[in-house]
Scaffold this motif. Sequence first.
Motif, mmCIF file in Angstrom:
data_model
loop_
_atom_site.group_PDB
_atom_site.id
_atom_site.type_symbol
_atom_site.label_atom_id
_atom_site.label_comp_id
_atom_site.label_asym_id
_atom_site.label_seq_id
_atom_site.Cartn_x
_atom_site.Cartn_y
_atom_site.Cartn_z
ATOM 1 N N THR A 182 -49.533 26.350 -1.071
ATOM 2 C CA THR A 182 -48.418 26.849 -0.135
ATOM 3 C C THR A 182 -47.503 27.838 -1.337
ATOM 4 O OG1 THR A 182 -46.979 25.090 -0.734
ATOM 5 C CG2 THR A 182 -47.987 24.954 1.079
ATOM 6 N N LEU A 223 -41.292 23.980 4.643
ATOM 7 C CA LEU A 223 -40.903 23.207 5.784
ATOM 8 C C LEU A 223 -40.859 21.764 5.538
ATOM 9 C CD1 LEU A 223 -44.109 24.479 7.617
ATOM 10 C CD2 LEU A 223 -41.643 25.405 7.614
ATOM 11 N N MET A 270 -36.743 28.673 7.716
ATOM 12 C CA MET A 270 -37.537 27.896 6.832
ATOM 13 C C MET A 270 -36.626 27.884 5.563
ATOM 14 S SD MET A 270 -40.312 30.449 5.059
ATOM 15 C CE MET A 270 -40.649 29.586 3.296
ATOM 16 N N PRO A 276 -42.762 33.915 -3.140
ATOM 17 C CA PRO A 276 -43.161 34.514 -4.376
ATOM 18 C C PRO A 276 -41.840 35.440 -5.054
ATOM 19 C CG PRO A 276 -44.229 35.511 -2.937
ATOM 20 C CD PRO A 276 -43.588 34.355 -2.106
ATOM 21 N N ILE A 277 -41.407 34.932 -6.290
ATOM 22 C CA ILE A 277 -40.376 35.794 -6.926
ATOM 23 C C ILE A 277 -40.729 36.013 -8.386
ATOM 24 C CG2 ILE A 277 -39.083 33.549 -7.242
ATOM 25 C CD1 ILE A 277 -36.386 35.190 -7.039
ATOM 26 N N ASP A 278 -40.266 37.085 -8.859
ATOM 27 C CA ASP A 278 -40.794 37.472 -10.454
ATOM 28 C C ASP A 278 -39.923 36.367 -11.119
ATOM 29 O OD1 ASP A 278 -42.524 39.343 -9.791
ATOM 30 O OD2 ASP A 278 -41.054 40.791 -9.964
ATOM 31 N N GLU A 279 -40.521 35.975 -12.323
ATOM 32 C CA GLU A 279 -40.090 35.013 -13.293
ATOM 33 C C GLU A 279 -38.655 35.551 -13.826
ATOM 34 O OE1 GLU A 279 -42.950 33.386 -15.463
ATOM 35 O OE2 GLU A 279 -41.406 32.564 -17.031
ATOM 36 N N LYS A 284 -36.495 25.829 -7.632
ATOM 37 C CA LYS A 284 -37.894 25.669 -6.884
ATOM 38 C C LYS A 284 -37.722 26.885 -5.826
ATOM 39 C CE LYS A 284 -41.482 22.926 -5.671
ATOM 40 N NZ LYS A 284 -42.177 22.089 -6.602
ATOM 41 N N SER A 307 -42.245 20.854 1.913
ATOM 42 C CA SER A 307 -43.532 21.494 1.408
ATOM 43 C C SER A 307 -43.928 22.827 1.879
ATOM 44 C CB SER A 307 -44.644 20.574 1.607
ATOM 45 O OG SER A 307 -45.911 21.348 1.353
ATOM 46 N N GLY A 308 -43.774 23.991 1.303
ATOM 47 C CA GLY A 308 -43.910 25.224 1.553
ATOM 48 C C GLY A 308 -42.906 25.707 2.504
ATOM 49 N N ARG A 360 -35.529 35.097 -11.322
ATOM 50 C CA ARG A 360 -35.039 33.951 -10.844
ATOM 51 C C ARG A 360 -33.558 33.401 -11.514
ATOM 52 N NH1 ARG A 360 -40.882 30.427 -11.511
ATOM 53 N NH2 ARG A 360 -41.908 32.277 -10.647
ATOM 54 N N LEU A 361 -33.499 33.363 -12.587
ATOM 55 C CA LEU A 361 -32.226 32.885 -13.060
ATOM 56 C C LEU A 361 -30.940 33.742 -12.939
ATOM 57 C CD1 LEU A 361 -32.933 31.150 -16.604
ATOM 58 C CD2 LEU A 361 -32.823 30.094 -14.389
ATOM 59 N N ASP A 419 -42.980 24.004 13.416
ATOM 60 C CA ASP A 419 -42.451 25.282 12.657
ATOM 61 C C ASP A 419 -43.414 26.361 12.835
ATOM 62 O OD1 ASP A 419 -40.213 24.832 11.129
ATOM 63 O OD2 ASP A 419 -41.306 23.216 10.141
ATOM 64 N N PHE A 469 -35.829 28.543 1.825
ATOM 65 C CA PHE A 469 -36.722 29.510 0.707
ATOM 66 C C PHE A 469 -36.630 28.969 -0.807
ATOM 67 C CE2 PHE A 469 -35.634 32.481 4.173
ATOM 68 C CZ PHE A 469 -36.614 33.460 4.256
ATOM 69 N N SER A 482 -46.182 32.126 -9.724
ATOM 70 C CA SER A 482 -46.118 32.643 -8.477
ATOM 71 C C SER A 482 -46.287 34.086 -8.224
ATOM 72 C CB SER A 482 -44.796 32.071 -7.932
ATOM 73 O OG SER A 482 -43.693 32.795 -8.368
ATOM 74 N N THR A 483 -46.237 34.965 -9.056
ATOM 75 C CA THR A 483 -46.412 36.380 -8.939
ATOM 76 C C THR A 483 -47.445 36.895 -9.598
ATOM 77 O OG1 THR A 483 -44.597 36.882 -10.372
ATOM 78 C CG2 THR A 483 -44.006 36.839 -8.010
#
Lengths: 917, 172
Positions: free
Chosen positions: A149, B134, B1, B22-25, B18, B131-132, B28-29, A218, B3, A116-117
């Motif tokens: 997405t 939403l 929305m 975008p977030i750095d790996e 999930k 999805s995304g 996340r944890l 949305d 996140f 994702s990044t």
Amino acid sequence: MSQTYINKLNYQDFVNPNKPNYITKEFEKLIREIGDCKSKLDEDRLIEQQIIKLKKFTKKKKIKPKQQSELVLRLLFCQLLGHDVSFAHILAINSSQESNLFYKFIGYLAASIFISTNEDLQLLMINSIQKDLKSDNTLAVSIALTTITKIITVDMIPAVLSNVLILLKHQEPLIRKKALTAMYTFLKQSPESILKHQKDFELMLDDKDISVTGVALDLFLFISKTKPKTIKHLVVSFVEILNLIISGKLPIEYDYREIHAPWIQIKLLKILSYLGQDDPNTSREIYQVVQLVLKESEIGFINGIFAGHAIMHECIKTITKLYPSTKLLELASIAAGKFVTSYSNNLKYLGITALTDLVLVYPEATNKHQIIIVDCLEDPDETLKRKTIELLFRITNKSNISFIVEKMLSYLKTQKDQKYKTSLVSRILKLAEEHGTNIKWYILTINKILQIFGDLVNHDIVYNIMKLISEGSLLEDEEDEEDEDDEEEKESGKEGSQLTKYDGNTALKIFSVNIYAEIISLKKPYPNILYQISLWVAGEYSYLCTNFTTEEIMVNVVDLINAFYISDETRAMAITALTKMVSHSGKYLEQIDTIIQKYSTSRNTDIRQRCFEMKGILQLPNIIDNILPPDSINTDIEIDTNLEFLNEFVENSLKNGGKKYISKEERIKMENELQLGINENKKKSKELRFEAYQSNNPQQSSTWRIPQQNIYEREVNNNQISNTIEIENSISLKVSGISQRWTETGYSGFKENENQNIENKKEKGEEKNTNDNNQNNQNNNNNNNNNNQNDNNDNNNNQINQNNNEKILDVKSFRFNRIGSKEPILEEENKIQEKNLNNDNNNNITTIKQKPPKTEEELKREKTVNALFNGVGSVRTSRKKSKSQKVNLNSKHITKNTIEKNNEKVENLIDLGSEKN
Amino acid sequence: MIFSVLIVNNRGKPRLVKFYVPIDEEKRLPLVGAIYDVVSQRSDKMCNFFDGNHLENEELKKWGSDIKFVYRHFATLYFIFVVDGTESELGMIDLIQIFVESLDLHFENVCELDLIFHLDKVHQILDQVISGGLILETDPQMIMNRIKEQDDFSKQTKKESKKKKKKKGRRK
């Protein structure tokens, strides 16, 4: 036993009939093992083993798609547990390019989670995404859209935008929806480029499928939040959609527990609230619908369905945001009341957040529910309490302040979060300041707060409060507070009839001094800040106290000074308070003497200072009243700015020939003039002074400096000369220079070495063969000049730094000074050594006799000796290099010869020296 | 929305992570851990939401000031949704309900082990609901139909590919 039992149970669970066929036994084993892990370490170890295995697999060139997707799944599992699997990201991308939809799905899924990044890999993905977007298979398209997405970045939008726009008109509602979600992610990343296509979204509002409309909403929610003006014209259609939903004409599949499409309703209400904000015209269009929705949602409320509550909550929020309409606000407050009075904490929480907003627009909203709201503070739920506190801050007014502050304080006692506590304390203090009607209540409340949370209070605020309390002047001066002042008098009148005699100000002082004197008498470890206020008040107004006599207070203060729980700052204040009390009342305690004695040796300078002050003041009973007059804070001190009383003194001094005072402005003028004059003088005097400096300079400078410089110059000259002249000549040349230097012992070694090094340079070439003899000489040297030896070594080092050219040589010589001394001495060498020793003894005698200055002869010897053993370096190195015995033997032969030669030389040199002597 | 959607078990082990932003790996944890810490300390009687100021995390601040956490506790699992002010808290509680219901429909009495073994399926179902960031679908039955469609289709393609292989083999 129980442990194994559980494991068995787990194992049975793992033999799961639902287990998909694509999970291999190995993967299953891994999952089971990790399930059995008892510590994080075990788990990490297992996963690392697994990752090593996976790495082997990834290096294979050909992997079957089935195997590949299985590997990707394992990677996903490892990644979920927090391990780095970046080595295999490419596997996921490969898998996404498979034709089989299942493998493709897993590939895309993993890719969207892994990368994702990571921009490089995202770009790799773009190709397959583009291909899949054009696919005929709707499922492939939908998977690709979902991936977009998750991984899209601003740079990649143009690559897929056109495809997605086409997909907005796809026949499948699912694809239309997913295309919209993709558009939403674009919109969030670069609003400008996407807003061009706003008309495309507007068409989506009329979609046959209401769920597609829901997703389109949305997008509009996002726009209404950022740019509400651009979609004002759509209010009508939003209202229409909302009406349509409420009327229940939608298919049943959009209902959730008998409520029609709750999420879409919520979204519409949100959009309308943003559009109607601060806009009376738009708001009027919305009022009716909102009212209808609110009514409908009440049915859901009765049935106890969350979705129904959600809509109702949203209605309240919308009403508070719209341009105020009293009718709707009333309805909203009734609805909010339902939330607050419900038994569910969730609903209470939402009710309170709704009320927090509603109160700003409609203050009457909370009137009926105040008690319920305050009760929420006793709920075990921390989140609820915090929200309630926020609400309480907003609904506080003059009539309920005392009640609310009391509740807040009891809540604060249970609070553990220090940061939150601190902010809350200061907020409560502010609240009390703003809404406090009764000064007496205010003082008591502040005291209560300080007693418990004194450490958390910002000192500035407290000093302000202290001033306000003790001055009491606010009551008299400010007309606005006159009423309160009267109240104050009445209340104090109830307490004791004698107080009514005084005006409001004095009554307040009496009141406060009674309270604070009591605090001091309690002798409890209260926070210092409270004691500081108390001591100040007691010191100032002890004579007004009705409940305690001044002596009693003084005794208490003395006890307090000796208490362990107060800080030095407080102690110092206590001493001052004591001084004040003594001076005001004229009464004296014996304990004060012991206090002064004890604390005039205190480590704290402030306490010491104050002790001495007290001592000094007490010794002058006549002026005590002038130094510390009672109630001094309100009496303005008159300051005679003209200092008229000094006139006489000035006249006298003028008569005696003193200078007249010149005002500052005049002085500046004069200074400027003077400066100009000086500058001119400077210009003139420059030339003259230049000459004068020249004549003065030699006299002023130290006598030894110049010779030193001369020596150096000479030295340089010597260097130049010695480079050209042969060895023997150079020896004689240096003699002249050295003789002068011996007057300064500190410089001798340095200069000497310099000379030696110069010699070294020259002799090195000649005496390469005579090396081993040098060793003997070195020994001689050791015996001879132990002192100089050390100096030499050090100075050699200095030399290294100074003369880069001679660096290598010096290092060698330095090293061999040390190595040589440790070397065993050959027999022949021993003999020669004995000879030399005899000579040395003679020399030693001469040196003793002639110290200082040292003899030229000795110096020469030193030089030559040094020069000789410095030459050892080359042979030593050659010896070390040659490992065979033969070479060693040869070198021995050479040494015999060279020793003899060198000996002759040394003897010659000594002879030379003795002749000169 | 929305996140983020997280499923964490009682011991803090993530079962599904999930993010819709975008977030750095490596971030996340820690974020999941921080959220779990807050959630696990809350009793079941407390309300099902709390706002962002309950935990300090730099990543959260990037997402905005009105971050809310909505969670539900089912047996051994916490289902946590991280949302912003545009979503209704109660709406999210019901959305979790829908997600769990559809999981239940698919796995028949869903349990933690199902989530471990069928990680891909869980993701697939979640993709149908959200999805995304939403909300896509709110009817569990519809979601199940979609999943079935996909399964059937992939089976078909498998068969087709097998047939093709057979045909190729015959030709050879």
